[in-house]
Design a protein around this motif. Structure first.
Motif, short mmCIF file in Angstrom:
data_model
loop_
_atom_site.label_atom_id
_atom_site.label_comp_id
_atom_site.label_asym_id
_atom_site.label_seq_id
_atom_site.Cartn_x
_atom_site.Cartn_y
_atom_site.Cartn_z
N SER A 1 0.78 -0.98 0.00
CA SER A 1 -0.01 -0.02 -0.11
C SER A 1 0.74 1.11 -0.02
N THR A 2 0.45 2.35 -0.58
CA THR A 2 1.07 3.71 -0.63
C THR A 2 0.72 4.48 0.73
N TRP A 3 1.60 4.74 1.23
CA TRP A 3 1.72 5.63 2.48
C TRP A 3 2.43 7.15 2.14
N TRP B 1 7.82 7.19 10.46
CA TRP B 1 6.30 7.35 10.76
C TRP B 1 5.79 7.57 9.48
N ALA B 2 4.71 7.10 8.99
CA ALA B 2 4.09 7.23 7.86
C ALA B 2 2.27 7.21 8.24
N SER B 3 1.69 7.82 6.98
CA SER B 3 0.29 7.94 7.43
C SER B 3 -0.52 7.61 6.11
N ARG B 4 -1.73 7.09 6.26
CA ARG B 4 -2.46 6.71 5.18
C ARG B 4 -3.88 6.57 5.45
N THR C 1 5.77 2.96 -1.03
CA THR C 1 4.96 1.80 -1.10
C THR C 1 5.65 1.02 0.13
N LEU C 2 4.74 0.64 0.97
CA LEU C 2 4.99 -0.46 2.13
C LEU C 2 4.58 -2.01 1.83
N THR C 3 5.48 -2.73 1.85
CA THR C 3 5.13 -4.09 1.37
C THR C 3 5.52 -5.16 2.24
N VAL D 1 10.24 -0.80 2.39
CA VAL D 1 9.98 0.48 2.04
C VAL D 1 10.55 1.05 0.45
N ASP D 2 9.52 1.10 -0.31
CA ASP D 2 10.22 1.57 -1.68
C ASP D 2 9.64 2.86 -2.04
#
Length: 288
Positions: free
Chosen positions: A78-80, A92-95, A134-136, A153-154
């Motif tokens: 998913s994209t964050w 830290w990332a948000s979505r 993109t978190l996989t 993390v891409d």
């Protein structure tokens, strides 16, 4: 005479009746036998579809197995949006209104206070800071013991963790070699680690440098920061390396130069060579 003849007829009639009864009994016995014999095919017919049912059950089981998620794939990629770079392997990332702490799979970078901490975090910030990533999933566990999501993390098709290892800011770790389980990119990380030189670093608070050396005088290669005399400055509680004297405080997103009023008491999360570098990373200059 007539009486004997009558008795004979009665006797014959009785024998005929008995024969008829015997015949009926024989036929009745035959009917039972046939019925019993006929029941066997019924049982056989019941058993005949069993192989078909077995195939159907096997097919259903295969379908169920195919639908079952495999280990390490409980969540999709998913994209964050990156909101903060904590260090070289944590962000830290948000979505969709949700903010989570993310730990990179399969790498390790220096912790706060260790040689290379600032360099690794600055390198990661340069790769992904302020961008969408993109978190996989791919680790054995979905989260670590601290509740951080374990993810690759891409950014723009680049594996940020692998990039850090190749540049020497991190090492391949927390994989099947040390009891954390195999992950799909492990081989690439291990190869990169074996072939990459370790990045130079300056221990926090030391007068050493990483990269170019600092200059003395009112101006120099530090973009007009103006360093002179010994380093760190007297009274500086949380010094940055001399080559990167600008302090970036992430709680306020304010950057301080050595001549600023609150420079000596500012605890930096990041150090920059120039104020321009700090502004490019999203910080604003201190007003006093």
């Amino acid at each position: 005479m007539r009486s004997r003849r009558a008795n004979g007829l009665v006797t014959i009639a009785a024998l005929v009746a008995l024969a008829a009864v015997g015949g009926n009994a024989a036929r009745g016995s035959g009917d039972v036998t046939l019925a019993g014999a006929g029941s066997a095919p019924v049982v056989a017919i019941t058993r005949t579809p069993a192989p078909t049912n077995a195939r159907t059950s096997a097919s259903a089981a295969a379908t169920t197995q195919a639908a079952r998620p495999q280990a390490g794939t409980s969540a999709a990629a998913s994209t964050w949006a990156v909101t903060k770079v904590v260090d070289g392997d944590t962000i830290w990332a948000s979505r969709d209104g949700v903010t989570r702490k993310i730990r990179f799979i399969g790498i390790d970078t220096p912790e706060t206070g260790q040689c290379g901490f600032t360099e690794a975090r600055n390198a990661l910030r340069g790769i992904i800071g302020g961008q969408r990533v993109t978190l996989t999933p791919g680790a054995r566990d979905d989260v670590d013991r601290y509740g951080r999501l374990l993810r690759y993390v891409d950014v723009n098709g680049v594996d940020a963790g692998l990039r850090l290892v190749k540049q020497g800011y991190g090492v391949a770790r927390y994989d099947s070699r040390d009891g954390y389980g195999y992950h799909p990119r492990e081989a690439a990380y291990v190869r990169a680690d074996a072939g990459s030189p370790k990045a130079a670093c300056a221990a926090p608070g030391s007068s050493g440098t990483s990269g170019s050396t600092g200059t003395t005088g009112s101006t120099g290669t530090n973009g007009g920061v103006g360093l002179s005399g010994s380093w760190p400055q007297a009274g500086d509680r949380y010094p940055c390396p001399r080559s990167r004297p600008v302090k970036g405080n992430e709680s306020s997103m304010i950057a301080h130069e050595p001549t600023d009023r609150y420079y000596d008491i500012t605890k930096p999360e990041q150090c920059f060579a120039t104020m321009s570098d700090a502004e490019a990373a999203g910080f604003r200059p201190a007003k006093v």
